[in-house]
Design a protein around this motif. Structure first.
Motif, PDB file in Angstrom:
ATOM      1  N   LYS A 116       0.858  -1.191   0.000  1.00 32.38           N
ATOM      2  CA  LYS A 116       0.000   0.000   0.000  1.00 32.38           C
ATOM      3  C   LYS A 116       0.895   1.243   0.000  1.00 32.38           C
ATOM      4  CE  LYS A 116      -4.190  -1.913   1.238  1.00 32.38           C
ATOM      5  NZ  LYS A 116      -4.428  -2.972   2.149  1.00 32.38           N
ATOM      6  N   PRO A 117       0.561   2.228  -0.835  1.00 27.67           N
ATOM      7  CA  PRO A 117       1.470   3.372  -1.011  1.00 27.67           C
ATOM      8  C   PRO A 117       1.660   4.218   0.254  1.00 27.67           C
ATOM      9  CG  PRO A 117      -0.380   3.504  -2.547  1.00 27.67           C
ATOM     10  CD  PRO A 117      -0.609   2.306  -1.707  1.00 27.67           C
ATOM     11  N   ASP A 118       0.619   4.265   1.122  1.00 22.87           N
ATOM     12  CA  ASP A 118       0.851   5.073   2.324  1.00 22.87           C
ATOM     13  C   ASP A 118       0.513   4.261   3.566  1.00 22.87           C
ATOM     14  OD1 ASP A 118      -1.509   7.184   0.680  1.00 22.87           O
ATOM     15  OD2 ASP A 118      -1.857   5.182   1.464  1.00 22.87           O
ATOM     16  N   GLY A 119       1.070   4.714   4.681  1.00 20.75           N
ATOM     17  CA  GLY A 119       0.819   3.985   5.920  1.00 20.75           C
ATOM     18  C   GLY A 119       1.735   2.776   6.029  1.00 20.75           C
ATOM     19  N   VAL A 120       1.263   1.788   6.789  1.00 24.26           N
ATOM     20  CA  VAL A 120       2.059   0.576   7.016  1.00 24.26           C
ATOM     21  C   VAL A 120       2.262  -0.142   5.684  1.00 24.26           C
ATOM     22  CG1 VAL A 120       2.095  -1.603   8.308  1.00 24.26           C
ATOM     23  CG2 VAL A 120       0.922   0.399   9.236  1.00 24.26           C
ATOM     24  N   PRO A 121       3.501  -0.654   5.433  1.00 24.96           N
ATOM     25  CA  PRO A 121       3.731  -1.347   4.141  1.00 24.96           C
ATOM     26  C   PRO A 121       3.040  -2.701   4.120  1.00 24.96           C
ATOM     27  CG  PRO A 121       5.697  -1.439   5.501  1.00 24.96           C
ATOM     28  CD  PRO A 121       4.723  -0.590   6.240  1.00 24.96           C
ATOM     29  N   GLN A 122       1.730  -2.678   3.902  1.00 23.29           N
ATOM     30  CA  GLN A 122       0.987  -3.937   3.884  1.00 23.29           C
ATOM     31  C   GLN A 122       0.859  -4.428   2.456  1.00 23.29           C
ATOM     32  OE1 GLN A 122      -2.767  -3.628   5.791  1.00 23.29           O
ATOM     33  NE2 GLN A 122      -3.033  -5.824   5.971  1.00 23.29           N
ATOM     34  N   LEU A 123       0.979  -5.758   2.268  1.00 21.89           N
ATOM     35  CA  LEU A 123       0.877  -6.304   0.909  1.00 21.89           C
ATOM     36  C   LEU A 123      -0.481  -5.976   0.308  1.00 21.89           C
ATOM     37  CD1 LEU A 123       2.425  -9.884   1.010  1.00 21.89           C
ATOM     38  CD2 LEU A 123       3.354  -7.830  -0.003  1.00 21.89           C
ATOM     39  N   CYS A 124      -0.470  -5.657  -0.981  1.00 24.19           N
ATOM     40  CA  CYS A 124      -1.733  -5.375  -1.670  1.00 24.19           C
ATOM     41  C   CYS A 124      -2.419  -6.678  -2.039  1.00 24.19           C
ATOM     42  CB  CYS A 124      -1.458  -4.575  -2.944  1.00 24.19           C
ATOM     43  SG  CYS A 124      -0.981  -2.893  -2.600  1.00 24.19           S
ATOM     44  N   LYS A 125      -3.705  -6.532  -2.409  1.00 20.62           N
ATOM     45  CA  LYS A 125      -4.393  -7.691  -2.978  1.00 20.62           C
ATOM     46  C   LYS A 125      -4.006  -7.768  -4.449  1.00 20.62           C
ATOM     47  CE  LYS A 125      -8.061  -7.474   0.349  1.00 20.62           C
ATOM     48  NZ  LYS A 125      -9.364  -6.941   0.678  1.00 20.62           N
ATOM     49  N   THR A 126      -4.389  -8.895  -5.071  1.00 19.64           N
ATOM     50  CA  THR A 126      -3.942  -9.078  -6.461  1.00 19.64           C
ATOM     51  C   THR A 126      -4.563  -8.058  -7.404  1.00 19.64           C
ATOM     52  OG1 THR A 126      -5.664 -10.730  -6.536  1.00 19.64           O
ATOM     53  CG2 THR A 126      -3.395 -11.527  -6.367  1.00 19.64           C
ATOM     54  N   ASP A 127      -5.710  -7.499  -7.022  1.00 19.40           N
ATOM     55  CA  ASP A 127      -6.327  -6.538  -7.956  1.00 19.40           C
ATOM     56  C   ASP A 127      -6.221  -5.112  -7.413  1.00 19.40           C
ATOM     57  OD1 ASP A 127      -7.974  -6.927  -5.821  1.00 19.40           O
ATOM     58  OD2 ASP A 127      -9.846  -6.803  -6.970  1.00 19.40           O
ATOM     59  N   GLU A 128      -5.106  -4.868  -6.746  1.00 22.16           N
ATOM     60  CA  GLU A 128      -4.945  -3.536  -6.137  1.00 22.16           C
ATOM     61  C   GLU A 128      -3.645  -2.919  -6.645  1.00 22.16           C
ATOM     62  OE1 GLU A 128      -5.484  -1.971  -1.540  1.00 22.16           O
ATOM     63  OE2 GLU A 128      -5.032  -4.062  -1.909  1.00 22.16           O
ATOM     64  N   ILE A 129      -3.662  -1.623  -6.847  1.00 19.59           N
ATOM     65  CA  ILE A 129      -2.447  -0.917  -7.279  1.00 19.59           C
ATOM     66  C   ILE A 129      -1.684  -0.479  -6.032  1.00 19.59           C
ATOM     67  CG2 ILE A 129      -1.600   1.214  -8.351  1.00 19.59           C
ATOM     68  CD1 ILE A 129      -2.684  -0.237 -10.534  1.00 19.59           C
ATOM     69  N   GLY A 130      -0.390  -0.676  -6.028  1.00 22.06           N
ATOM     70  CA  GLY A 130       0.400  -0.218  -4.892  1.00 22.06           C
ATOM     71  C   GLY A 130       1.796   0.133  -5.342  1.00 22.06           C
ATOM     72  N   GLU A 131       2.678   0.353  -4.380  1.00 24.18           N
ATOM     73  CA  GLU A 131       4.052   0.705  -4.716  1.00 24.18           C
ATOM     74  C   GLU A 131       4.880  -0.571  -4.770  1.00 24.18           C
ATOM     75  OE1 GLU A 131       7.694   3.696  -3.364  1.00 24.18           O
ATOM     76  OE2 GLU A 131       5.969   3.463  -2.050  1.00 24.18           O
ATOM     77  N   LEU A 132       5.645  -0.723  -5.849  1.00 21.01           N
ATOM     78  CA  LEU A 132       6.492  -1.912  -5.964  1.00 21.01           C
ATOM     79  C   LEU A 132       7.677  -1.790  -5.014  1.00 21.01           C
ATOM     80  CD1 LEU A 132       4.868  -2.025  -8.685  1.00 21.01           C
ATOM     81  CD2 LEU A 132       6.820  -3.264  -9.594  1.00 21.01           C
ATOM     82  N   CYS A 133       8.002  -2.885  -4.337  1.00 18.83           N
ATOM     83  CA  CYS A 133       9.174  -2.925  -3.473  1.00 18.83           C
ATOM     84  C   CYS A 133      10.053  -4.081  -3.913  1.00 18.83           C
ATOM     85  CB  CYS A 133       8.763  -3.151  -2.021  1.00 18.83           C
ATOM     86  SG  CYS A 133       7.891  -1.742  -1.365  1.00 18.83           S
ATOM     87  N   VAL A 134      11.359  -3.884  -3.783  1.00 20.93           N
ATOM     88  CA  VAL A 134      12.300  -4.891  -4.274  1.00 20.93           C
ATOM     89  C   VAL A 134      13.223  -5.298  -3.139  1.00 20.93           C
ATOM     90  CG1 VAL A 134      14.182  -5.328  -5.878  1.00 20.93           C
ATOM     91  CG2 VAL A 134      12.273  -3.924  -6.582  1.00 20.93           C
TER      92      VAL A 134
END
Length: 1564
Positions: free
Chosen positions: A728-746
């Protein structure tokens, strides 16, 4: 769309068709000719009946796809700069057209066009003109400016790519009877809603291309969790063009009632009002409290908004990073290996601007020279004992874009010396956009040495002594030239220390943030090496391959591929500088052919330019390319460039699988890259996503709204050895659902490790631990945030939908700046603005982000064109993104700040916009549509009625707000007289030679003076004249038309001696008779004057030619000239008998433009003088300096009456003399050692402005104000605290005591209620909450708190005056500190209006009102001013606690807006503060619209800068939307003699279109 081979058209026919398309797009043939030749060519191949997918009713011509270049066959002139393919997606163009069409159906928005002064139009177009040759071609470094203009040397041609695309699209559609493209429906919007459109829509919903050879294969729909994201994998490309509807004045814009827009201002406003009647967005339910009752609405989530429903995503792992045995242990080791084994192998070839190879750097040379640089930096700087740099230090690399060889040598020199290179741009001037922030980075990295090349060093700006100046914000640098000839050879025994890659920092890459700040991303040596290995593996690099690099080699993809990985694999890099691309955009393709290059690294812009220019090239062969790395492939708009490029160059040997978009960021390096596969069974992925869904952060394959979609291409899978997840782009870095847009982390070794020196930001970016749904971290290793928004699709393919930097959250929905840019650019035609020069950013106004779009306008576009384009852009963005644009501005060409490679410098543009120095030539603000969180309009609450408990002096639990001045006390000898005329006669007998009046001229010398007896004798003669020449009876009215001076005083007492009633009238201004004489005439008529008295000069003026032009001179009453007085004494002076008869009439024009005359009886006049005498302790030995207008109110009383009553000497200074000599008043005060002085606000302002810089010289002239005990400003308004304070501060050095300066307050019903006087406590100041004030409440706050407004007490209440605060509606008494109308009861109240011009029946209750409960007996006069009383801690002379009166403002000046009461002065104060060029401001309302008029002190170019600033400040501080902003010249806002703004006159002038404004902006 189907591949070429499926079309039954011979190749030569297809080539000919493509040429035809091109000719049409360039305007070489007409539309008709094109159609004729085309049908001839393909007639033989087309089936006779129209295809099934087409509606037969659509005439042939309408179906023809028109290329954008020929958007209208009437504009056949070559359009300069074709549509930028990168931002061109036909769906988008089509979507925009549909959105616009929809807006049109919805009823036309009649938007009034701003009016602009002619001179401004001419200037802006002239200044803006740049010769076409200088047009920039640049690339974008900021996420949300669009790319640079796609035109070469100002002469661009629409892409020929469309030729083949369109043809095939239509032909295949006709043959196969259905559309084979899921991203284009070229006929749907034109077929007029026919069956074809709906059928097409169905097809679009389902068809996804299978492999092109076989049309019967079922569509490849990859199901994806519950939501089935369909990822299509088309082989060909899908960019058919659409015909754009005719553009221009298709329909004349008309106003609501059919008045053409060109009409008067008032017609435009009427039209604006009509547009505002459209229903607003649905109301929102909840609020958050902004400190007070003003509840700002908080955007509530829409219950129907799409929510993510997929399962939680899993982290995607890239393939194993296979360690090849001979991979070098570090990059330096690789360099050493190749430099010694194959010294002759070419490493880098650089080009000159003609495209000729300039220089070939071999591995041997690179190795030797890097060693030399390393040795010299370490050993030749500083001394042996104190070297300047040591291993681990940071060093700046400053190399131009056309010298990669020098850069490469310096970079590897630093690696060998174990220094940390920090590559930056070459500073061109001392004030480059963003250069200061780069300096800050260098400073924080502790950089002291900058490496540069000889040529670059020569080109740096130099001071006169030849030194390189210190750039703004930069640390002090030692410039070190790295050319070999300047360096000494390392000794034989010296050898660099080559280690295996470790955790030391290898280099720092700079990154510009959204706000313009520059951060340094540190990359460790091990990360550097691992990244090179991962790139080598994923790109399949092999030794000695040739790679063409067009990218900036100093950072990002260009650095990673063209400088680092290339050396690891001993590859040969052909570097194409930006300057060569500007001259020859095809150069990179030519080099690929020439060198048979296997790999090329480009941006979509380079592909686009090649498309535009390729027609001149016949012999292009791209079959050698096995990989085309598209560096900005993650930009959602790169897909159209890739498609179009493939389309055109497929026939030139380009294989579809060669195009490899990649995603990267400074923090995470390469995030994902599409692998170059030979396996064409795995076509690239596509996602067609709903914009609406994206704005809520979810992925939806668009279903209902076909048009607002975003087509994305995949950027391949994660890098080898990396783990990718989406949080999720803001707040706690929680994993997105498969149909959700978020920030990629590597999570990988190959990422940056920190922002240099910023541990907090580093933690948030480089040390992220993504959580799963139960809150547990998914890995023990930290992830790095990439700053990219997107999702991981089926098969682990990454899709990028935007950047965090370009994200704008408006009303809880997310919008991507790049998408908005694309929509703006899809609004045809491009005749008006430059393609590549659009900046989109958001600014925060009133607790939400607001979108601002700034574009560069072409010099040849007209006002109308631009305005039309702007209104269409607004509609398109609203239609497609469902978001309002707050401000759209057009600036002259080449005025937006640029980045070093020519893109728009976003943060700098935003900064200029916010500080009002962008100088736009067109502005359109739409606050009405996009500000939806204003507080609810106020509903009035019922007030407490008489039934509420009233005990003694308490009302509803509070002390009643009432106060009084001290008693008038016992009589003194002159107080036994009831009439002023008797006082004068008594003084003439007892103290005949005592001087009462001294008049000063502009030189400060005495012009004339009057003693008691002189005044008496003069008055007698005037009385004789009135009786003999004027034949007047007692009680007749006489108008006294005199300049400020002694004649006026004598004439006044002459009238009293004759028993007449005087009316003082300001004489007409000789330079301005037309406007000032009618007022004189009006007062003379309304006051029913039987005759006029004046001086000989004014007599002449009244009979002049100019006068007869202004008024009817024949209707003047008799005019007596007092310069020629009779010699004889009158037989008998008039003895008044009844003290309640009229003494004089006081006429004044209020700020609202009302002329009101009040009656002053003899009793009231004497009481008035006595009250002032007591308050100011006036007696014959005192001197008082008076500098104000003697025509009405307290000013007249102090000038004409007080001296006669109290016997003190008045030193009279006419305010007009101060225009000649601003220091006159203060010099007189100092010279006569005056203790008490009276002035007006205009005088005080004149001194503050005119003497601001002269205090020293005045001091040397002996000016001393230390004796001044009271300096009272005579006014009928809220005290102007800012002015009095600056006056006190300014003259403090000259001895003026700040306590001395105070104000008085009077009004029509009582000419003086308060006056500071000599004794009594100092005036107090309180701070009240402005928002509470709007609700008619007083809430005291601390100084400096937000929304606080300082109010100064208006002086002490005069003796004999009683005040109460009452509710103006219910007339009930109010409690202490409650806001209400000030009512006054006093012996010197006026006894009524004589007449009020234009409103004979004006409420008589102004003079005799009673309270509705409580003390219902007393008769009060209503002042018409709002204010409050507050008991203070101070004690007054009688030992009681002191009650302070605070005046807030006049009721009839106040504006009712949104149910709240606003005082114009508060809004004006906010506006004047916003920009240095605003000297004065006035506001008024017009049919519920707030109109703000500002005077501009600056060039007319600045006029439009003020519009957004004014709108912002009024929204922020007053929660109001400005309807109209009018920018005028200095002096247009009318100000009366008391220094009050005449807002109603201004309003009349505005509505009658008489202001000659520089610019009028109508906020939509």
């Amino acid at each position: 769309m189907a591949d070429r081979d499926t079309l039954p058209l011979p190749l030569e026919v297809r080539d000919r068709l493509a040429e035809l398309e091109l000719e049409l797009s360039e305007g070489d043939i007409t539309q008709k000719g094109y159609e004729k030749k085309r049908s001839k060519l393909i007639g033989a191949f087309l089936p006779k009946a129209p295809g099934k997918g087409m509606d037969p009713s659509v005439p042939h011509e309408r179906r023809t796809p028109v290329t954008p270049g020929s958007s209208s066959r009437y504009h056949r002139r070559r359009s300069s700069g074709s549509r930028d393919e990168r931002y061109r997606s036909d769906v988008h163009t089509e979507a925009v057209q549909a959105a616009l069409a929809k807006q049109k159906e919805r009823g036309k928005m009649a938007v009034p066009m701003p009016s602009k002064r002619r001179s401004l139009v001419v200037q802006s177009s002239m200044d803006a003109y740049t010769p076409p040759g200088e047009e920039h071609i640049g690339h974008q470094d900021t996420s949300s400016g669009s790319e640079e203009e796609g035109s070469m040397q100002g002469e661009g041609t629409p892409t020929s790519s469309q030729g083949s695309i369109n043809m095939e699209n239509w032909i295949s559609r006709a043959i196969h009877g259905s559309t084979t493209s899921s991203t284009t429906s070229s006929s749907s919007t034109q077929s007029g809603g026919s069956g074809a459109a709906s059928r097409l829509a169905d097809v679009m919903g389902q068809t996804h291309l299978g492999k092109s050879e076989n049309h019967s294969t079922p569509p490849d729909v990859t199901s994806y969790t519950t939501d089935s994201i369909q990822v299509e994998r088309p082989q060909g490309s899908t960019t058919a063009s659409r015909a754009t509807p005719k553009y221009g004045n298709a329909e004349l814009m008309e106003t609501g009632d059919g008045v053409p827009v060109g009409g008067r201002v008032s017609a435009k406003i009427q039209q604006l009002v009509n547009t505002l009647k459209r229903p607003k967005r649905p109301p929102l339910r909840e609020f958050f409290v902004d400190d007070f009752e003003e509840l700002l609405e908080v955007q509530q989530p829409d219950p129907n908004q799409p929510k993510a429903e997929g399962a939680q995503m899993l982290a995607m792992r890239g393939e194993q990073l296979g360690v090849v045995t001979n991979w070098p242990p570090s990059l330096e080791a690789a360099l050493q290996r190749w430099g010694t084994i194959s010294p002759k192998a070419p490493c880098l070839t650089t080009m000159d601007t003609n495209g000729k190879p300039l220089y070939i750097l071999t591995y041997g040379k690179l190795w030797v020279r890097s060693m030399k640089v390393a040795y010299n930096i370490l050993h030749k700087l500083g001394s042996k004992q104190e070297p300047m740099v040591r291993p681990g230090d940071r060093v700046a690399l400053v190399f131009p874009n056309n010298d990669p060889a020098a850069f490469m040598v310096a970079f590897y020199g630093c690696l060998l010396a174990e220094l940390v290179p920090v590559p930056i741009e070459v500073p061109l001037t001392r004030k480059d956009a963003g250069s200061q922030q780069i300096g800050f980075l260098l400073g924080s990295c502790g950089v002291t040495v900058a490496l540069t090349s000889d040529a670059c060093h020569k080109g740096l700006p130099k001071s006169t002594t030849g030194e390189i100046p210190q750039f703004k914000g930069w640390p002090k640098l030692l410039w070190f030239v790295t050319e070999s000839k300047h360096l000494s050879k390392p000794p034989r025994d010296w050898f660099p220390h080559i280690k295996d890659a470790n955790n030391d920092t290898a280099y720092i890459e700079y990154k510009t943030c959204k706000d313009g700040s520059v951060l340094g991303v540190t990359v460790m040596r091990i990360a550097l090496l691992t990244h090179c290995q991962a790139l080598t593996q994923s790109c399949g690099y092999t030794e000695a391959e040739t790679i063409v690099n067009v990218l900036d080699f100093k950072k990002d993809v260009g650095l990673w591929h063209g400088i680092l990985t290339s050396v690891m694999n001993m590859m040969h890099v052909i570097s194409i500088p930006y300057s060569l691309m500007k001259v020859n955009p095809l150069s990179w393709i030519q080099k690929v052919c020439q060198y048979k290059a296997k790999v090329a690294c480009v941006k979509s812009r380079d592909m686009h330019w090649a498309l535009v220019a390729h027609k001149d090239q016949r012999d292009i062969n791209l079959s050698s390319l096995r990989m085309l790395v598209v560096a900005d492939g993650s930009n959602p708009w790169s897909i159209s460039s890739c498609d179009a490029f493939l389309n055109v160059f497929q026939s030139k040997g380009l294989k579809p699988e060669v195009i490899c978009p990649c995603a990267s960021s400074p923090e995470a390096l390469t995030v994902a890259i599409r692998r170059p596969t030979d396996d064409s069974n795995q076509p690239p992925g596509r996602g067609v996503l709903s914009m609406q869904g994206l704005s809520h952060g979810v992925i939806r394959v668009d279903s209902e709204e076909k048009l607002s979609v975003l087509t994305l291409q995949d950027v391949g899978t994660a890098m080898p050895g990396a783990l990718v997840c989406v949080v999720k782009p803001d707040g706690v870095p929680q994993l997105c659902k498969t149909d959700e847009i978020g920030e990629l982390c590597v999570c990988s070794v190959a990422t940056g490790t920190s922002y240099y020196g910023l541990s907090g930001m580093t933690k948030n970016t480089f040390e992220v631990f993504p959580m799963n749904s139960v809150g547990a971290p998914i890995s023990e290793y930290p992830f790095t945030r990439t700053g990219l928004l997107g999702f991981v699709g089926p098969g682990g393919l990454c899709f990028i939908a935007g950047k965090m930097d370009g994200l704008m959250v408006v009303g809880g929905r997310r919008h991507n700046a790049d998408d908005i840019v694309a929509t703006a650019l899809a609004v045809e035609p491009m005749k008006f603005v430059y393609r590549g020069r659009i900046a989109v950013f958001s600014i925060t106004v009133l607790h939400d982000e607001r979108i601002v779009v700034v574009a560069e306008q072409r010099p040849d576009s007209t006002e109308e064109d631009s305005f039309q384009w702007m209104s269409r852009v607004l509609q398109a963005i609203d239609g497609i993104h469902q978001v309002g644009v707050y401000c759209l501005a057009l600036v002259p060409s080449n005025t937006l700040p640029k980045t070093p490679l020519g893109g728009i410098h976003l943060s700098e543009s935003k900064q200029l916009f916010l500080e009002g120095s962008l100088h736009p030539c067109n502005v359109l603000m739409c606050p009405h549509t996009c500000v939806t969180n204003l507080p609810k309009p106020r509903q009035k609450q019922p007030e407490i009625g008489p039934a509420s408990v009233m005990v003694g002096n308490l009302v509803s639990g509070k002390r009643i707000a009432q106060a009084s001045g001290r008693d008038l006390g016992q009589m003194e000898d002159n107080d036994q007289f009831l009439f002023l005329s008797e006082v004068l006669q008594w003084r003439a007998q007892t103290t005949p030679d005592h001087v009462l009046y001294t008049l000063l001229n502009s030189r400060g010398t005495i012009a004339s003076s009057l003693s008691c007896v002189q005044l008496h004798k003069r008055a007698e003669k005037i009385a004789t004249m009135l009786a003999e020449r004027g034949h007047l009876q007692d009680g007749d009215h006489v108008a006294l038309v005199y300049p400020p001076g002694i004649d006026l005083i004598a004439a006044f007492y002459g009238c009293l001696y004759a028993g007449c009633v005087p009316i003082t009238v300001r004489p007409p201004h000789p330079q301005n008779i037309a406007t000032t004489l009618p007022t004189v005439k009006m007062i003379v008529e309304v006051s029913r004057s039987a005759c006029m008295m004046t001086t000989a000069v004014i007599c002449k003026l009244l009979r002049s030619k100019e006068a007869s032009a202004a008024v009817d001179v024949r209707t003047w009453p008799p005019v007596l000239d007092t310069d020629d007085l009779p010699k004889k004494k009158p037989p008998l002076l008039y003895k008044p008998s009844n003290p309640d008869t009229l003494a004089y009439l006081d006429f004044s024009v209020s700020t609202t433009g009302m002329l009101a005359g009040v009656k002053m009886s003899h009793t009231a006049t004497s009481a008035f003088c006595r009250s002032i005498k007591l308050q100011c302790e006036l007696y014959p030995s005192r001197e008082v300096a008076i500098c104000l207008d003697p025509y009405c109110g307290l000013g007249f009383v102090i000038w004409c009456l007080c001296s006669v009553y109290s016997g003190h000497q008045s030193i009279l200074i006419p305010p007009s003399e101060l225009e000649v000599n601003p220091a006159l008043w203060l010099l007189a005060v100092s010279q006569y050692k005056v203790r008490d002085t009276f002035c007006s606000y205009s005088v005080m302002e004149l001194c503050t402005k005119g003497l601001g810089l002269q205090t020293e010289s005045l001091k040397s002239r002996g000016l001393d104000l230390s004796r001044v005990r009271t300096c009272v400003v005579v006014a009928e308004e809220r005290p102007r605290i800012a002015l009095t304070q600056s006056f006190s501060k300014l003259f403090k050095d000259l001895g003026l005591h700040p306590r001395a300066v105070s104000t008085s307050f009077g009004c029509r019903v009582n000419l003086a209620i308060c006056l500071q006087g000599t004794s009594g406590p100092d005036p107090t100041t309180v701070y009240v909450d402005m928002r509470a004030l709007r609700h008619d409440r007083v809430r005291l706050v601390e100084r400096g708190s937000p929304h606080s407004l300082p109010l100064m007490e208006s002086g002490k209440i005069l003796p004999g005056v009683r005040i109460i605060i009452a509710n103006p509606e219910t007339k009930g008494p109010l409690g202490d500190s409650h806001l209400g109308e000030i009512w006054v009861c006093s012996g010197h109240n006026a006894s009524g209006y004589f007449t009020v011009y234009g409103d004979e029946a004006l409420q008589s209750d102004h003079f005799n009102s009673r309270l509705s409960f409580g003390d219902t007996q007393t008769i009060w006069a209503r002042t018409g001013y709002l204010g409050f009383l507050r008991r203070t801690e101070l004690t007054d002379a009688s030992g009681e606690r002191h009650d302070a009166l605070y005046v807030v403002g006049a009721l009839d000046e106040a504006m009712e807006l949104r149910g709240m009461r606003y005082h114009p002065i508060d809004i004006e104060t906010s506006v004047i503060r916003t920009h240095k060029s605003i000297t004065e401001c006035a506001v008024f309302t017009w049919t519920n619209l707030l109109v703000v008029v500002v005077e501009l002190d600056g060039s007319e170019q600045e006029a439009l800068d003020l519009v957004p600033l004014v709108t912002n400040v009024v929204l922020e501080e007053h929660y109001l939307i400005v309807g109209v902003v009018v920018v005028v010249d200095i002096g247009v806002i009318p100000i009366n003699s008391r220094g009050e703004k005449q807002r109603m006159h201004l309003r009349d002038g505005f509505l009658a279109d008489q202001l000659d404004p520089i610019y009028v902006a109508y906020n939509m």
